[in-house]
Scaffold this active site. Structure first.
Site, PDB file in Angstrom:
ATOM      1  N   ARG A   1      44.827  65.709  39.854  1.00 51.48           N
ATOM      2  CA  ARG A   1      46.180  65.401  39.380  1.00 51.48           C
ATOM      3  C   ARG A   1      47.041  66.660  39.264  1.00 51.48           C
ATOM      4  O   ARG A   1      48.267  66.571  39.390  1.00 51.48           O
ATOM      5  CB  ARG A   1      46.111  64.675  38.045  1.00 51.48           C
ATOM      6  CG  ARG A   1      45.666  63.243  38.247  1.00 51.48           C
ATOM      7  CD  ARG A   1      45.547  62.505  36.953  1.00 51.48           C
ATOM      8  NE  ARG A   1      45.518  61.063  37.192  1.00 51.48           N
ATOM      9  CZ  ARG A   1      45.175  60.173  36.294  1.00 51.48           C
ATOM     10  NH1 ARG A   1      44.813  60.548  35.096  1.00 51.48           N
ATOM     11  NH2 ARG A   1      45.182  58.892  36.591  1.00 51.48           N
TER      12      ARG A   1
ATOM     13  N   LYS B   1      36.576  42.390  35.787  1.00 48.83           N
ATOM     14  CA  LYS B   1      37.212  41.173  35.276  1.00 48.83           C
ATOM     15  C   LYS B   1      38.235  40.516  36.196  1.00 48.83           C
ATOM     16  O   LYS B   1      39.113  41.178  36.726  1.00 48.83           O
ATOM     17  CB  LYS B   1      37.921  41.502  33.963  1.00 48.83           C
ATOM     18  CG  LYS B   1      36.937  41.789  32.857  1.00 48.83           C
ATOM     19  CD  LYS B   1      37.666  41.907  31.548  1.00 48.83           C
ATOM     20  CE  LYS B   1      36.704  42.274  30.445  1.00 48.83           C
ATOM     21  NZ  LYS B   1      37.288  43.225  29.521  1.00 48.83           N
TER      22      LYS B   1
ATOM     23  N   GLY C   1      41.578  55.014  39.870  1.00 45.36           N
ATOM     24  CA  GLY C   1      40.487  54.624  38.986  1.00 45.36           C
ATOM     25  C   GLY C   1      39.105  54.821  39.587  1.00 45.36           C
ATOM     26  O   GLY C   1      38.814  55.845  40.217  1.00 45.36           O
TER      27      GLY C   1
ATOM     28  N   GLY D   1      45.950  52.148  36.854  1.00 50.60           N
ATOM     29  CA  GLY D   1      46.738  51.079  36.222  1.00 50.60           C
ATOM     30  C   GLY D   1      48.084  50.903  36.907  1.00 50.60           C
ATOM     31  O   GLY D   1      48.530  49.780  37.163  1.00 50.60           O
TER      32      GLY D   1
HETATM   33  P1  AMP Z   1      37.473  47.412  36.001  1.00 50.10           P
HETATM   34  O1  AMP Z   1      37.680  48.333  34.833  1.00 50.10           O
HETATM   35  O2  AMP Z   1      37.788  45.992  35.728  1.00 50.10           O
HETATM   36  O3  AMP Z   1      38.084  47.928  37.288  1.00 50.10           O
HETATM   37  O4  AMP Z   1      35.912  47.414  36.263  1.00 50.10           O
HETATM   38  C1  AMP Z   1      35.172  48.562  36.496  1.00 50.10           C
HETATM   39  C2  AMP Z   1      33.793  48.332  35.941  1.00 50.10           C
HETATM   40  O5  AMP Z   1      33.245  47.160  36.502  1.00 50.10           O
HETATM   41  C3  AMP Z   1      32.820  49.436  36.244  1.00 50.10           C
HETATM   42  O6  AMP Z   1      32.520  50.124  35.062  1.00 50.10           O
HETATM   43  C4  AMP Z   1      31.597  48.704  36.789  1.00 50.10           C
HETATM   44  O7  AMP Z   1      30.397  49.144  36.216  1.00 50.10           O
HETATM   45  C5  AMP Z   1      31.863  47.275  36.387  1.00 50.10           C
HETATM   46  N1  AMP Z   1      31.194  46.299  37.253  1.00 50.10           N
HETATM   47  C6  AMP Z   1      31.303  46.176  38.584  1.00 50.10           C
HETATM   48  N2  AMP Z   1      30.489  45.210  39.037  1.00 50.10           N
HETATM   49  C7  AMP Z   1      29.843  44.698  37.989  1.00 50.10           C
HETATM   50  C8  AMP Z   1      28.858  43.680  37.819  1.00 50.10           C
HETATM   51  N3  AMP Z   1      28.390  43.000  38.870  1.00 50.10           N
HETATM   52  N4  AMP Z   1      28.415  43.419  36.573  1.00 50.10           N
HETATM   53  C9  AMP Z   1      28.884  44.126  35.527  1.00 50.10           C
HETATM   54  N5  AMP Z   1      29.826  45.090  35.620  1.00 50.10           N
HETATM   55  C10 AMP Z   1      30.301  45.385  36.831  1.00 50.10           C
END
Ligand code: AMP
Length: 397
Positions: free
Chosen positions: A37, A201, A354, A377
């Protein structure tokens, strides 16, 4: 193309210029561990210095929540910036950000000099877009430049409020580049155009999925969020991540993809285990027949192959979110395979910040991608089709 005023549209000679950068870099024991950054901010700073501006930099770092936390001081950034720019960057060390040091330094500056203010989030007004901090910041300069793409999705004092109290407000080169890359990809992509979404999510990506289905030819969904889609289609997903409240939404998105003629790809197999650990015993399972006591933690070999084939002939690919729990090496293969696939493509490849950016950089594929966004984000909100508050406040050309 971005139609906002930029640093190319102003004359800064002899003027104090406040530049909002995103110096939110990881620091361990006083040492910056990833300076992406900082280097990303250099073109704008160099341009303003060359034009004879008196450059006053500001940024947040971490989440001090309106309190002074010495471990989140920007002092190490000032030192590193001095080295990178090849000229002194004076650190105005005021806990209140705009205090005696900043005021004195700003008043004494000569053309082409650079100073850095303390972490803007040491002031509680920053995240509330408070008038006092906006006015304090604006009191130092007549021109404002927003080059902090990573926080452009936040209406804070240093990203939005301050613009009400300066003579001119423009965006910097980093902001221009980020928005042009993301904007062109989404609004005028060279086709076929694919988006790959992962992460934990569905709920945090609903608007992105909905918006991208209007634009892409191929939408690939992996990571933890994929299991809600699999369950919605009647699969057994064991203990895998599930958002019950989004089952109906997942079905609606599958239907919408069909109506729009978008190829929506979900995993067909996955790596299962009972726990998230490098010692865990793993197996490959069909994604819709996961035993009750297991969870899917990465995409499987068939899925990797299918995702690879799906993007092979694409000319534009956007990727946001890991394909599995990539922080644990045993469940990182899917994410690594996607990074490698994109690195080999002859296409415009855009990494939406990210975790995916971290994975690409860690694997050494950074220079193989067309663009790696500095804002996770912010790039997501952009892909949702929202106008970012930090950009909205800048005048049109
Ligand atoms: P996000 O913050 O929603 O972009 O998600 C990122 C996080 O999703 C990372 O820390 C990953 O470890 C988690 N992640 C990805 N795939 C899975 C999975 N199959 N089960 C649980 N966590 C997951």
């Amino acid at each position: 193309m971005l139609n906002k005023k930029t640093v190319d549209d102003i004359n800064v000679k002899g003027k104090n210029v406040l530049v909002r950068c995103d110096f939110n870099v990881p620091v361990k024991d006083g040492v910056i561990t990833d300076e992406t950054r900082i280097t990303a901010a250099l073109p704008t700073i160099r341009k303003l210095v060359a034009d004879g501006g008196r450059v006053i930099l500001c940024s947040h770092m971490g989440k001090p929540k309106g309190q002074v936390k010495k471990e989140l001081s920007l002092a190490p950034v000032a030192d590193r910036l001095s080295e990178l720019l090849g000229q002194p960057v004076k650190f105005a060390c005021d806990d209140e950000v705009v205090g005696v040091n900043a005021k004195a330094a700003a008043a004494e500056m000569k053309d082409g000099e650079v100073i850095l203010l303390e972490n803007t989030r040491f002031r509680p007004e920053e995240e509330k877009n408070g008038e006092n901090l906006s006015k304090d910041l604006a009191s130092l300069a007549s021109v404002y430049v927003n080059d902090a793409f990573g926080t452009a999705h936040r209406a804070h004092a240093s990203t939005a409020g301050v613009t009400s109290y300066v003579d001119e407000a423009v965006v910097g080169y980093l902001m221009e580049k980020e928005i042009n890359f993301l904007g062109n990809a989404v609004d005028d992509p060279v086709r076929p155009f694919a988006a790959i979404l992962g992460g934990s999510k569905v709920s945090s990506k609903i608007s992105v999925i909905n918006n991208l289905l209007e634009k892409v030819d191929v939408l690939i969904i992996g990571g933890g969020m994929g299991y809600t889609f699999v369950k919605a289609a009647g699969g057994s997903i064991g203990k895998s991540l599930l958002e019950e409240d989004y089952l109906e939404y997942a079905s609606e998105m599958v239907k919408k993809a069909e109506e729009k003629g978008v190829k929506l790809l979900l995993p067909v197999d996955c790596i299962i285990a009972s726990e998230i650990s490098d010692d865990a015993e793993t197996a490959v399972s069909p994604v819709n027949a996961i035993p009750d006591d297991k969870m899917g933690l990465d995409i499987g070999p068939e899925t990797i192959k299918m995702f690879r084939d799906a993007v092979k002939d694409c000319r534009t690919v956007i990727w946001n979110g890991p394909m599995g729990v990539f922080e644990t090496p045993k469940f990182a293969k899917g994410t690594e395979a996607i990074a490698e696939t994109l690195a080999e493509l002859d296409a415009t490849t855009i990494i939406g910040g990210g975790d995916s950016a971290a994975a690409v950089n860690q694997l050494g594929f950074g220079d193989k991608m067309s663009h790696i966004s500095t804002g996770g984000g912010a790039s997501l909100e952009f892909l949702e089709g929202k106008e970012l508050p930090g950009v909205a406040v800048i005048a049109e050309k």
